[in-house]
Design a protein around this motif. Structure first.
Motif, mmCIF file in Angstrom:
data_model
loop_
_atom_site.group_PDB
_atom_site.id
_atom_site.type_symbol
_atom_site.label_atom_id
_atom_site.label_comp_id
_atom_site.label_asym_id
_atom_site.label_seq_id
_atom_site.Cartn_x
_atom_site.Cartn_y
_atom_site.Cartn_z
ATOM 1 N N LEU A 11 1.023 -1.128 -0.030
ATOM 2 C CA LEU A 11 0.007 -0.089 0.032
ATOM 3 C C LEU A 11 0.739 1.296 0.095
ATOM 4 O O LEU A 11 0.408 2.373 0.535
ATOM 5 C CB LEU A 11 -0.997 -0.054 1.292
ATOM 6 N N LYS A 12 2.124 1.022 -0.393
ATOM 7 C CA LYS A 12 3.072 2.306 -0.407
ATOM 8 C C LYS A 12 2.490 3.437 -1.167
ATOM 9 O O LYS A 12 2.404 4.668 -0.779
ATOM 10 C CB LYS A 12 4.454 2.127 -1.021
ATOM 11 N N ASN A 13 1.821 3.123 -2.407
ATOM 12 C CA ASN A 13 1.206 4.249 -3.260
ATOM 13 C C ASN A 13 -0.017 4.846 -2.570
ATOM 14 O O ASN A 13 -0.160 6.167 -2.614
ATOM 15 C CB ASN A 13 0.618 3.584 -4.511
ATOM 16 N N LEU A 14 -0.728 4.118 -1.752
ATOM 17 C CA LEU A 14 -1.784 4.683 -1.177
ATOM 18 C C LEU A 14 -1.183 5.607 0.261
ATOM 19 O O LEU A 14 -1.723 6.662 0.458
ATOM 20 C CB LEU A 14 -2.758 3.784 -0.585
ATOM 21 N N GLU A 15 -0.243 5.041 0.848
ATOM 22 C CA GLU A 15 0.306 5.809 1.904
ATOM 23 C C GLU A 15 0.878 7.102 1.147
ATOM 24 O O GLU A 15 0.776 8.120 2.023
ATOM 25 C CB GLU A 15 1.355 4.822 2.560
ATOM 26 N N GLN A 16 1.576 7.038 0.186
ATOM 27 C CA GLN A 16 2.088 8.259 -0.318
ATOM 28 C C GLN A 16 0.940 9.307 -0.779
ATOM 29 O O GLN A 16 1.105 10.519 -0.476
ATOM 30 C CB GLN A 16 2.828 7.911 -1.814
ATOM 31 N N ALA A 17 -0.112 8.641 -1.139
ATOM 32 C CA ALA A 17 -1.276 9.633 -1.549
ATOM 33 C C ALA A 17 -1.720 10.293 -0.509
ATOM 34 O O ALA A 17 -2.047 11.393 -0.350
ATOM 35 C CB ALA A 17 -2.115 8.787 -2.385
ATOM 36 N N ILE A 18 -1.810 9.642 0.627
ATOM 37 C CA ILE A 18 -2.360 10.156 1.866
ATOM 38 C C ILE A 18 -1.511 11.383 2.439
ATOM 39 O O ILE A 18 -1.915 12.262 2.979
ATOM 40 C CB ILE A 18 -2.603 9.052 2.868
ATOM 41 N N ALA A 19 -0.136 10.991 2.222
ATOM 42 C CA ALA A 19 0.723 12.010 2.805
ATOM 43 C C ALA A 19 0.862 13.364 1.950
ATOM 44 O O ALA A 19 0.764 14.477 2.495
ATOM 45 C CB ALA A 19 2.401 11.426 2.807
ATOM 46 N N GLU A 20 0.627 13.193 0.610
ATOM 47 C CA GLU A 20 0.512 14.484 -0.295
ATOM 48 C C GLU A 20 -0.818 15.230 -0.047
ATOM 49 O O GLU A 20 -0.777 16.125 -0.319
ATOM 50 C CB GLU A 20 0.330 13.787 -1.736
ATOM 51 N N LEU A 21 -1.755 14.602 0.350
ATOM 52 C CA LEU A 21 -2.965 15.184 0.780
ATOM 53 C C LEU A 21 -3.001 16.268 1.957
ATOM 54 O O LEU A 21 -3.512 17.128 2.101
ATOM 55 C CB LEU A 21 -4.067 14.267 1.164
ATOM 56 N N GLY A 22 -1.899 16.079 2.833
ATOM 57 C CA GLY A 22 -1.497 16.731 4.198
ATOM 58 C C GLY A 22 -2.274 16.237 5.213
ATOM 59 O O GLY A 22 -2.924 15.208 5.362
ATOM 60 N N LYS A 23 -1.794 16.658 6.346
ATOM 61 C CA LYS A 23 -2.141 16.123 7.837
ATOM 62 C C LYS A 23 -3.594 15.957 7.725
ATOM 63 O O LYS A 23 -4.188 14.660 8.240
ATOM 64 C CB LYS A 23 -1.570 16.758 8.895
ATOM 65 N N GLN A 24 -4.292 16.991 7.780
ATOM 66 C CA GLN A 24 -5.652 16.855 8.047
ATOM 67 C C GLN A 24 -6.544 16.151 7.155
ATOM 68 O O GLN A 24 -7.497 15.262 7.643
ATOM 69 C CB GLN A 24 -6.304 18.316 8.278
ATOM 70 N N SER A 25 -6.232 16.387 5.860
ATOM 71 C CA SER A 25 -7.229 15.639 4.667
ATOM 72 C C SER A 25 -6.804 14.129 4.915
ATOM 73 O O SER A 25 -7.726 13.307 4.579
ATOM 74 C CB SER A 25 -7.018 16.101 3.356
ATOM 75 N N GLY A 26 -5.620 13.749 4.909
ATOM 76 C CA GLY A 26 -4.910 12.490 5.040
ATOM 77 C C GLY A 26 -5.814 11.838 6.124
ATOM 78 O O GLY A 26 -5.991 10.713 5.924
ATOM 79 N N PHE A 27 -5.707 12.360 7.225
ATOM 80 C CA PHE A 27 -6.242 11.742 8.620
ATOM 81 C C PHE A 27 -7.767 11.584 8.471
ATOM 82 O O PHE A 27 -8.147 10.458 8.901
ATOM 83 C CB PHE A 27 -6.028 12.485 9.723
#
Length: 170
Positions: A11-27
């Motif tokens: 799930l590295k791609n998903l984790e990277q995409a979550i990180a790119e969204l920023g802290k609030q949006s990713g969480f």
């Protein structure tokens, strides 16, 4: 309550995409996907729960997501369990109870228990067998929950990216 930890791989791609969204949006993406993944476990737990007069035990089986501790913002912990105020006794049913002596609490200086109309200074509780509704539900539904988690993460990342960056995010 015993806990089980799953570390997902691939799930590295998903984790990277979550990180790119920023802290609030990713969480927000992560917590929403985890809540969706918990639904089959909660439903199975409620189906396994003993039928009572009030239904508080079944309604009290809930999930909660906590921000995890880790190097990445894409770390969170999902808890599925009993609501402390409405169905606190669910933990006793889940694990069972050993034989024990019940002693009265001092109320107004009196140390007396009233049981079925008679007064006693203490009583012996015989204990109870465990009724593992959460464990059975988790064992039956954890693979399904992980599939749902992967699918919902993909969907929610796309939705959040579109909200944040517009249609060009696709």
């Amino acid at each position: 309550m015993p806990s089980t930890t799953y570390k997902t791989s691939g799930l590295k791609n998903l984790e990277q995409a979550i990180a790119e969204l920023g802290k609030q949006s990713g969480f927000k993406v992560l917590t929403g996907a985890m809540r969706d993944a918990a639904k089959p476990i909660i439903k199975a737990s409620r189906d396994n729960a003993p039928k009572g007069n009030t239904g508080k035990l079944k309604k009290g089986i809930r999930s909660q997501v906590f921000r995890g501790k880790g190097k990445s913002d894409s770390v969170a912990t999902l808890h599925v369990g009993f609501h402390r105020q409405t169905s606190w006794y669910g933990q006793i049913l889940e694990r069972g109870a050993k034989k024990h002596t019940i002693k009265p609490r001092a109320k107004g200086g009196k140390k007396v228990l009233k049981i079925n109309g008679s007064y006693r200074s203490s009583t012996n509780h015989p204990g109870t067998k465990s009724y593992p509704m959460l464990k059975q539900a988790f064992d039956a539904q954890h693979k399904n929950a992980i599939k749902i988690l992967k699918q919902r993460l993909k969907e929610r990342i796309i939705l959040e990216a579109v909200k944040k960056y517009g249609k060009s995010a696709r």
